[in-house]
Design a protein around this motif. Structure first.
Motif, PDB file in Angstrom:
ATOM      1  N   TYR A  51       0.860  -1.193   0.000  1.00  0.00           N
ATOM      2  CA  TYR A  51       0.000   0.000   0.000  1.00  0.00           C
ATOM      3  C   TYR A  51       0.892   1.236   0.000  1.00  0.00           C
ATOM      4  CZ  TYR A  51      -3.591  -3.360   1.117  1.00  0.00           C
ATOM      5  OH  TYR A  51      -4.435  -4.434   1.056  1.00  0.00           O
ATOM      6  N   PRO A  52       0.570   2.243  -0.830  1.00  0.00           N
ATOM      7  CA  PRO A  52       1.458   3.406  -0.951  1.00  0.00           C
ATOM      8  C   PRO A  52       1.409   4.342   0.258  1.00  0.00           C
ATOM      9  CG  PRO A  52      -0.477   3.687  -2.351  1.00  0.00           C
ATOM     10  CD  PRO A  52      -0.559   2.304  -1.780  1.00  0.00           C
ATOM     11  N   SER A  53       0.334   4.327   1.036  1.00  0.00           N
ATOM     12  CA  SER A  53       0.226   5.292   2.127  1.00  0.00           C
ATOM     13  C   SER A  53      -0.657   4.745   3.246  1.00  0.00           C
ATOM     14  CB  SER A  53      -0.413   6.593   1.609  1.00  0.00           C
ATOM     15  OG  SER A  53      -1.752   6.320   1.209  1.00  0.00           O
ATOM     16  N   VAL A  54      -0.578   5.432   4.402  1.00  0.00           N
ATOM     17  CA  VAL A  54      -1.425   5.104   5.550  1.00  0.00           C
ATOM     18  C   VAL A  54      -2.897   5.154   5.133  1.00  0.00           C
ATOM     19  CG1 VAL A  54      -2.222   6.039   7.770  1.00  0.00           C
ATOM     20  CG2 VAL A  54       0.224   5.825   7.322  1.00  0.00           C
ATOM     21  N   GLU A  55      -3.242   6.184   4.358  1.00  0.00           N
ATOM     22  CA  GLU A  55      -4.645   6.374   3.940  1.00  0.00           C
ATOM     23  C   GLU A  55      -5.102   5.214   3.052  1.00  0.00           C
ATOM     24  OE1 GLU A  55      -2.214   8.824   3.676  1.00  0.00           O
ATOM     25  OE2 GLU A  55      -2.905   9.667   5.584  1.00  0.00           O
ATOM     26  N   ALA A  56      -4.212   4.826   2.119  1.00  0.00           N
ATOM     27  CA  ALA A  56      -4.568   3.731   1.204  1.00  0.00           C
ATOM     28  C   ALA A  56      -4.769   2.421   1.971  1.00  0.00           C
ATOM     29  CB  ALA A  56      -3.479   3.558   0.149  1.00  0.00           C
ATOM     30  N   LEU A  57      -3.917   2.225   2.986  1.00  0.00           N
ATOM     31  CA  LEU A  57      -4.060   1.006   3.795  1.00  0.00           C
ATOM     32  C   LEU A  57      -5.388   1.041   4.543  1.00  0.00           C
ATOM     33  CD1 LEU A  57      -2.999  -1.633   4.945  1.00  0.00           C
ATOM     34  CD2 LEU A  57      -1.674  -0.334   6.616  1.00  0.00           C
ATOM     35  N   ARG A  58      -5.678   2.191   5.165  1.00  0.00           N
ATOM     36  CA  ARG A  58      -6.925   2.307   5.928  1.00  0.00           C
ATOM     37  C   ARG A  58      -8.158   2.111   5.020  1.00  0.00           C
ATOM     38  NH1 ARG A  58      -7.010   4.008  11.199  1.00  0.00           N
ATOM     39  NH2 ARG A  58      -5.175   5.327  11.238  1.00  0.00           N
ATOM     40  N   GLU A  59      -8.030   2.601   3.797  1.00  0.00           N
ATOM     41  CA  GLU A  59      -9.152   2.434   2.855  1.00  0.00           C
ATOM     42  C   GLU A  59      -9.402   0.978   2.487  1.00  0.00           C
ATOM     43  OE1 GLU A  59      -8.599   5.056  -0.547  1.00  0.00           O
ATOM     44  OE2 GLU A  59      -8.668   6.758   0.840  1.00  0.00           O
ATOM     45  N   ALA A  60      -8.338   0.156   2.632  1.00  0.00           N
ATOM     46  CA  ALA A  60      -8.492  -1.272   2.300  1.00  0.00           C
ATOM     47  C   ALA A  60      -9.258  -2.024   3.391  1.00  0.00           C
ATOM     48  CB  ALA A  60      -7.116  -1.904   2.097  1.00  0.00           C
ATOM     49  N   TYR A  61      -9.527  -1.341   4.512  1.00  0.00           N
ATOM     50  CA  TYR A  61     -10.229  -1.987   5.629  1.00  0.00           C
ATOM     51  C   TYR A  61     -11.736  -2.015   5.389  1.00  0.00           C
ATOM     52  CZ  TYR A  61      -5.852  -1.515   8.348  1.00  0.00           C
ATOM     53  OH  TYR A  61      -4.560  -1.585   8.814  1.00  0.00           O
ATOM     54  N   ALA A  62     -12.134  -2.603   4.281  1.00  0.00           N
ATOM     55  CA  ALA A  62     -13.558  -2.780   3.986  1.00  0.00           C
ATOM     56  C   ALA A  62     -13.769  -4.271   3.799  1.00  0.00           C
ATOM     57  CB  ALA A  62     -13.922  -2.013   2.723  1.00  0.00           C
ATOM     58  N   PHE A  63     -14.239  -4.921   4.857  1.00  0.00           N
ATOM     59  CA  PHE A  63     -14.257  -6.378   4.870  1.00  0.00           C
ATOM     60  C   PHE A  63     -15.658  -6.909   4.558  1.00  0.00           C
ATOM     61  CE2 PHE A  63     -11.374  -4.803   8.314  1.00  0.00           C
ATOM     62  CZ  PHE A  63     -10.191  -4.952   7.597  1.00  0.00           C
ATOM     63  N   THR A  64     -15.673  -8.119   3.991  1.00  0.00           N
ATOM     64  CA  THR A  64     -16.959  -8.751   3.683  1.00  0.00           C
ATOM     65  C   THR A  64     -17.221  -9.945   4.584  1.00  0.00           C
ATOM     66  OG1 THR A  64     -15.786 -10.011   1.980  1.00  0.00           O
ATOM     67  CG2 THR A  64     -16.991  -8.043   1.264  1.00  0.00           C
ATOM     68  N   ASP A  65     -16.153 -10.478   5.165  1.00  0.00           N
ATOM     69  CA  ASP A  65     -16.278 -11.621   6.075  1.00  0.00           C
ATOM     70  C   ASP A  65     -14.952 -11.778   6.827  1.00  0.00           C
ATOM     71  OD1 ASP A  65     -14.536 -12.605   4.185  1.00  0.00           O
ATOM     72  OD2 ASP A  65     -15.825 -14.252   3.524  1.00  0.00           O
ATOM     73  N   LEU A  66     -14.874 -12.812   7.653  1.00  0.00           N
ATOM     74  CA  LEU A  66     -13.669 -13.022   8.466  1.00  0.00           C
ATOM     75  C   LEU A  66     -12.420 -13.177   7.597  1.00  0.00           C
ATOM     76  CD1 LEU A  66     -12.207 -13.593  11.142  1.00  0.00           C
ATOM     77  CD2 LEU A  66     -13.086 -15.945  11.050  1.00  0.00           C
ATOM     78  N   GLN A  67     -12.514 -14.001   6.541  1.00  0.00           N
ATOM     79  CA  GLN A  67     -11.320 -14.275   5.734  1.00  0.00           C
ATOM     80  C   GLN A  67     -10.784 -13.011   5.061  1.00  0.00           C
ATOM     81  OE1 GLN A  67      -9.765 -17.348   5.893  1.00  0.00           O
ATOM     82  NE2 GLN A  67      -8.112 -16.103   5.052  1.00  0.00           N
TER      83      GLN A  67
END
Ligand code: HPA
Ligand code: ZN
Length: 347
Positions: A51-67
């Motif tokens: 991930y290029p930045s803190v923001e990009a990493l945080r944006e990836a925190y959109a989960f659909t299930d446990l896995q």
């Protein structure tokens, strides 16, 4: 005992939830790694992140299930290499815990996530233990470590991990079972849990988060655990609910986690109030606070904002957390009298 607190006005609840002393019993220390710390440790250790930045990493925190969460959670943990990294991670958690009036924390850690990458067990346990000792001396927070086996790996791997851990036996109080639940039932780990039981370790397991009620039953009957982590799917089996109530088996419920991992669609649909009404020993915990949008007090606040819960429930939940902890009765009694004082002042 607790009904008298029902008359405390609702607008006083946020302050009360904040002020009440509480224990946290379900928190994966690797799940407290905030994106900022992930980036700082990546830089310190020369680890490349995708991930290029803190923001990009945080944006990836959109989960659909446990896995979908676990994939990112294990990637985040890849920046942990040195003893100081484990110390710094746990210390950051303890500072948050202090702000939330957590008096006692039982922290899960996942050694296999690190030993698989070539990090020595000793590095992990020494870094975490030194942070626990510092939390005691500098913050007055009591804590203990619970080693989790990754259930997507084999029981043989769990036995190897136990062997690596035994020279550090005095640094952890028990074992748990986490990672991908579906398809990895508790009975897969029957023999290693039996061994841990012989060794006098305390036993817990994740069950009934995504898995069916049978996983809770087998965690109790086969693994002989003392607490169930999550356990929210018990409501699908009324006989199991009755049994859990009768036995007083604590459930370490993690409301924000359940919403973020789509176990419930919204907080208003969470079954925490139903579980309490059924007489279950429910506790509120943060699970993986850096990933799920809040530490333990945010879990209390958001749950109370969405569900019909009053100050008597707040008292019960905090008291349950203290009673369900693996500390001696004298310590529990001390914290419960602090809790009583906080509520007496509010009433
Ligand atoms: N469930 C299972 N495994 C985990 C979790 C969880 O909520 N958090 C970290 N590992
Ligand atoms: Zn968990």
């Amino acid at each position: 005992m607790t009904a008298k607190f029902s008359s405390i006005p609702a607008d006083r609840l946020p302050d009360l939830l904040q002020a009440m002393p509480k224990a946290e019993l379900h928190m994966h220390i690797e799940g407290s790694l905030e994106p900022e710390l992930i980036f700082a440790l990546a830089q310190r250790n020369g680890v490349a992140l995708s991930y290029p930045s803190v923001e990009a990493l945080r944006e990836a925190y959109a989960f659909t299930d446990l896995q979908s969460f676990l994939d990112i959670y294990y990637a985040g943990a890849s920046v942990l290499l040195k003893e100081a990294d484990f110390h710094d991670m746990a210390w950051a958690y303890f500072l948050r815990a202090k702000a939330d009036n957590v008096v006692h924390a039982e922290l899960f850690f996942d050694p296999q996530t690190h030993t698989e990458r070539g990090v020595a067990f000793e590095t992990v346990i020494r870094g975490l233990t030194s942070a626990c000792e510092r939390a005691r001396s500098e913050l007055g927070i009591s804590s203990a470590l619970i080693m989790c086996f990754l259930r997507h790996l084999s029981e043989e791997d769990a036995f190897k991990t136990l062997e690596q851990a035994l020279p550090y036996r005095e640094h952890f109080i028990g074992v748990g079972l986490d990672s991908s639940e579906r398809g990895h039932p508790p009975e897969k780990f029957a023999r290693v849990f039996a061994k841990c039981r012989e060794l006098g370790l305390r036993l817990v397991a994740h069950a009934g988060e995504e898995g069916p009620p049978e996983y809770i039953i087998n965690a109790l009957d086969v693994l002989k655990v003392e607490r169930i982590d999550h356990g929210v799917r018990c409501v699908e089996d009324p006989a199991l609910v009755q049994r859990l109530a009768q036995q007083g088996t604590p459930l370490t419920v993690c409301p924000l986690s359940n919403i973020k991992l789509c176990v419930f669609k919204t907080m208003a649909e969470h079954n925490l109030r139903t579980l309490l009404d059924a007489g279950l020993k429910v506790t509120i915990n943060s699970d993986d606070p850096a990933y799920f949008g809040g530490y333990v007090n945010e879990n209390y606040l958001e749950t109370f904002a969405a569900l019909p819960l009053d100050a008597s429930h707040a008292y019960t939940l905090a008291r349950n957390s203290l009673e369900a902890s693996f500390v001696d009765e004298a310590h529990k009694a001390g914290w419960i009298s602090q809790l009583d004082e906080v509520f007496a002042r509010a009433a």
